[in-house]
Design an enzyme around this catalytic site. Structure first.
Site, PDB file in Angstrom:
ATOM      1  N   ASN A 208      50.460  -9.188  13.084  1.00 36.95           N
ATOM      2  CA  ASN A 208      51.224  -8.043  13.571  1.00 36.95           C
ATOM      3  C   ASN A 208      52.482  -8.541  14.277  1.00 36.95           C
ATOM      4  OD1 ASN A 208      50.551  -8.503  16.472  1.00 36.95           O
ATOM      5  ND2 ASN A 208      48.490  -7.969  15.787  1.00 36.95           N
ATOM      6  N   ASP A 277      42.507  -6.230  14.270  1.00 40.00           N
ATOM      7  CA  ASP A 277      41.252  -5.474  14.259  1.00 40.00           C
ATOM      8  C   ASP A 277      40.431  -5.757  13.007  1.00 40.00           C
ATOM      9  OD1 ASP A 277      41.776  -4.167  16.694  1.00 40.00           O
ATOM     10  OD2 ASP A 277      43.036  -2.692  15.686  1.00 40.00           O
ATOM     11  N   LYS A 338      40.167   4.755  25.506  1.00 35.75           N
ATOM     12  CA  LYS A 338      39.886   3.318  25.545  1.00 35.75           C
ATOM     13  C   LYS A 338      39.362   2.879  26.914  1.00 35.75           C
ATOM     14  CE  LYS A 338      43.028   1.683  21.925  1.00 35.75           C
ATOM     15  NZ  LYS A 338      44.232   0.870  21.615  1.00 35.75           N
TER      16      LYS A 338
END
Length: 402
Positions: A208, A277, A338
């Site tokens: 990323n 992820d 979260k």
């Protein structure tokens, strides 16, 4: 960072004097007022006019110069100084101060001052490693004097080894950190930073846009405030702050394992990394080759990686665990979810689509949300500023726990 600070710079006789002129420039750019004292030997290398021009202040060169105004020079300089910085610091000057000798203006100012004294040694390698010099440095360290360690490399004399004066930017950084409050002294911080990469084959991987800048800023600021810092970093182009324990990893599973090695002994875990992820279910051992024809697509099946933040957030005992949420929509809603799911003390959320707040930027726009739902939205600021606000909140939690 040094606005309204009075720095007395002692310049002693060594070839590294040329670096001291750049040092003056960098200190002034940080807002400091710089008064230069040159020893007699230093003036053999550089004319005082150089430092007078750079500092926009008279250069102090001797104990018995003609009196221009009625004050006792060594006393007034000693009282004015917030920090006395000696760069370059020769073995001779270090030895004099270590043994209480005050036979020139610089050593007399040091003896008369209660200000912090910082040395940046510069000398031949054999001289630096001489047991007498090392004993003098040890003695001064024990008395509370500070040292910016010299670099290692080729010296002016042709030798190779320790003894090069630290770079001016590193010295300025050390001086700046000397003014920072040490409210995290003795606390062990574990900080993750940067991206992770997940290999597809020997030449391709998934990753990323994370640069690691936020995590590295947190590590530097925590270190400056007295913390013992372990920085677990994915691949970045950043230089780790001097003094941190750097642990390099590549994949999310490697980062997960590295956090596990240090988690039980840490006081604070800051999960500022952006680990992948997902990862490919299978890694090809050879480069995937293109095929001829229309049906030249590749089906890449991805599987979940371990959620590092969730695992350790729910494993914590007395640790403080801070998370980050890089989102593109419904920022607050996702961040609050979260906090509960991952058992954070608070979370730092940002919209990576906003200008100045995305990955690789030197700035950020964040909202800090605590585990009771209280929000603190911050304006655009550099990542060091954001880091210190995060650390302020952590410091408050530590105080409330004690």
């Amino acid at each position: 960072m040094l606005k309204d600070k009075n720095i007395v710079l002692g310049v002693t006789g060594g070839i590294a004097v040329y670096k001291a002129a750049d040092l003056v420039s960098k200190l002034i750019k940080q807002g400091a007022n710089v008064e230069v004292i040159m020893t007699e030997a230093a003036m053999e290398f550089v004319n005082p006019l150089t430092f007078q021009t750079m500092s926009v202040n008279p250069v102090h060169t001797g104990m018995f110069n003609k009196i221009e105004k009625f004050d006792v020079e060594h006393i007034s300089l000693a009282q004015k100084a917030d920090v006395i910085l000696i760069a370059p610091a020769t073995a001779n000057t270090i030895g004099k101060i270590a043994n209480g000798i005050a036979d020139n203006l610089l050593t007399t100012v040091v003896m008369a001052s209660k200000a912090k004294v910082i040395f940046a040694p510069a000398m031949n390698t054999n001289m630096y490693n001489n047991p007498i010099v090392q004993e003098n440095i040890k003695k001064l360290n024990n008395l509370g004097y500070k040292f910016v360690e010299p670099g290692v490399g080729r010296l002016a004399c042709g030798d190779y080894g320790a003894g090069k004066m630290a770079e001016p930017s590193d010295i300025v950084e050390y001086v700046v950190s000397s003014f920072v409050k040490k409210d995290l002294l003795g606390k062990k911080f574990l900080i993750t930073a940067g991206p992770t990469i997940e290999p597809i084959d020997p030449v391709r991987y998934i990753t990323n846009h994370s640069s690691g800048k936020m995590g590295y800023s947190l590590a530097k600021c925590a270190l400056d405030r007295g913390a013992e810092v372990t920085l677990i970093s994915g691949p970045t182009s950043l230089k780790a702050p001097k003094g941190v324990n750097l642990v390099n990893v590549k994949t999310t599973e490697e980062m997960f394992a590295a956090v596990g090695q240090y988690f039980d002994l840490c006081d604070v875990l800051i999960k500022s990394a952006a680990p992948s992820d997902y990862k490919p279910e299978h890694i090809n051992t050879e480069k995937i080759k293109k095929k001829d024809g229309k049906d030249d697509n590749i089906d890449l099946h991805l599987v979940r990686n371990p959620d590092i933040a969730q695992y350790y957030g729910n494993k914590k005992t007395n640790q403080i665990v801070i998370g980050f949420a890089a989102e593109t929509n419904n920022i607050i809603e996702h961040a609050k979810r979260k906090i509960k799911k991952k058992n954070f003390d608070f979370i730092v959320a940002n919209d990576v689509t906003k200008e100045g707040a995305g990955f690789r930027s030197d700035t950020n726009i964040v909202t800090i949300i605590d585990n009771k739902g209280k929000l603190n939205s911050l304006p655009l600021m550099d990542k060091k500023g954001v880091a210190n606000i995060i650390l302020d909140k952590i410091s408050d939690i530590i105080k409330n726990k004690s």
